[in-house]
Structures are given as structure tokens and as C-alpha cells.
Scaffold this active site. Sequence first.
Site, PDB file in Angstrom:
ATOM      1  N   ASP A 243       2.372   4.174   5.538  1.00  0.00           N
ATOM      2  CA  ASP A 243       3.391   3.505   4.739  1.00  0.00           C
ATOM      3  C   ASP A 243       4.142   4.582   3.962  1.00  0.00           C
ATOM      4  O   ASP A 243       3.630   5.694   3.752  1.00  0.00           O
ATOM      5  CB  ASP A 243       2.717   2.513   3.793  1.00  0.00           C
ATOM      6  CG  ASP A 243       3.706   1.853   2.862  1.00  0.00           C
ATOM      7  OD1 ASP A 243       4.665   1.227   3.347  1.00  0.00           O
ATOM      8  OD2 ASP A 243       3.519   1.968   1.632  1.00  0.00           O
ATOM      9  N   LEU A 244       5.346   4.270   3.505  1.00  0.00           N
ATOM     10  CA  LEU A 244       6.163   5.275   2.819  1.00  0.00           C
ATOM     11  C   LEU A 244       6.305   4.974   1.325  1.00  0.00           C
ATOM     12  O   LEU A 244       5.692   5.624   0.496  1.00  0.00           O
ATOM     13  CB  LEU A 244       7.536   5.365   3.485  1.00  0.00           C
ATOM     14  CG  LEU A 244       7.532   5.762   4.978  1.00  0.00           C
ATOM     15  CD1 LEU A 244       8.949   5.761   5.544  1.00  0.00           C
ATOM     16  CD2 LEU A 244       6.862   7.114   5.181  1.00  0.00           C
TER      17      LEU A 244
ATOM     18  N   ASP B  43      -0.347   1.550   0.364  1.00  0.00           N
ATOM     19  CA  ASP B  43      -0.658   1.223  -1.030  1.00  0.00           C
ATOM     20  C   ASP B  43      -0.826  -0.266  -1.285  1.00  0.00           C
ATOM     21  O   ASP B  43      -1.347  -0.653  -2.328  1.00  0.00           O
ATOM     22  CB  ASP B  43       0.467   1.726  -1.943  1.00  0.00           C
ATOM     23  CG  ASP B  43       1.733   0.892  -1.796  1.00  0.00           C
ATOM     24  OD1 ASP B  43       2.035   0.094  -2.692  1.00  0.00           O
ATOM     25  OD2 ASP B  43       2.408   1.018  -0.764  1.00  0.00           O
TER      26      ASP B  43
END
Length: 228
Positions: free
Chosen positions: A10-11, A180
Site C-alpha cells: 500500500d502507498l 496500514d
Amino acid sequence: MERIRAITLDLDDTLWPVWPAIDRAEVVLQAWLADHAPATHALYAEPGALRAVRNRMNTERPDLAYDLSALRRESIRVALQQAGDNPALAEPAFEVFFAERQRVELFEGVASALEFLAARYPVLALTNGNADVHRIGIGQYFCGSVHALQAGVAKPDVRMFQLAAQTLQLPVEAVLHVGDDAVLDVQGARRAGMQAVWVNTAAQAWSCPNEPLPVTVPGLPQLCSLLV
């Protein structure tokens, strides 16, 4: 961990905090509007006014649900039109916003952690958002990206994770997803059959009480320690 043959990352809020970048982008957009579309700038001068238009697009334009760039562009066009400015200015206005949105500040140690991971595994960006790892300057660490727009669905839909595994040409169980969000990242990856690590930078409580707590790290550098 020994089964891992690739990593999906994920970014936003995993590699960098996203809201400071979006806040700055909205300030830059307002400054641009002041010079090029003063009526729009005046009509939406109240803090949060432009963001409210953007948020309204989620309901009014469900056809753009997986295209955050198009939603933002359309919200700017609507604002311009309502103020009586030229709606054709939406495209250059969006480009100003988007360029600033890519100016993120990586969490501490992320750059070196990406270098470590990329030297050992294929690393694929897997995001619901519109961050561009190449414009951000970390594209050299990724073998590719899968965005919600490309998939036609968004995390936690298992099809996002399945498409990522197909892109990597690996079975889902050989891929580790790192993110996250407890639901979008961890729960979604697990339901797709992937392994998952929760990056809990904000020291939040685990929000899926019916599921076991996953392997949890405070940041990407600590993940590297697990993979040595």
C-alpha cells in the site's frame, strides 16, 4: 515468511502520511485559482469548501468511484462552473493540484527499506489512490503498480489482490501484502489468500476483533528486520 516470493505495498499512510500532501495541494490549488479563476477562488475561499465539493462527488458521480483523479478533476470543474469561471480550466487546475499531491514526505527509514525489499523481492504497489511512485521518485523500487481504477474494484475486494498476484505471475499465497489499514489491507489480503503485515504507524487498536491480530510493525524498516 519463507513462502514469500513477492510483496505488494500500500502507498498512502503506509510509506508516507497522505493528508499533509493533500492539504498542501489544496492550498496550492487555491492560490492558482486566485490567479486564473478569481470568482471560483472567492466563492470557495472558506477553508474546506473545495474539499466539500470533492467529497460530494463520491455520491453524485458513482461512475467515477475508482478514479480519484477524475473525481478531483470533476469537483474542480463543478466549482468553476458554479462560480461562472471557464470550466475548461479544470484540467490545468487539476494538474497543479496533482503535482503537489505527489510531493510526499516518506516516513523515516522508508527509502532504505524499499531498497532492501526491492533487492530481495519483486515489489508491486497496490493502492486505491492515485499516487504515482515514479512522480514521487521511488519508482525504481517497484516492478509495477495496480490501482483501483485499473482493477475496476477497490481494496478490500479480493479481486484487487488477485489481480496483483496475477500481475506478479504468482499464486496469492506466495505474496505478502503490507499496508496500514486493518480492513482494506489486512482483512482484504487475508480473505484473498495472501499473507499480510499491518503497518501500524499511529499505534492504533486492532479494529477487527473477530480476526486474529496479524504480524504488526510500526514501520517499513521493522518489516525488513522480519525478512532477514
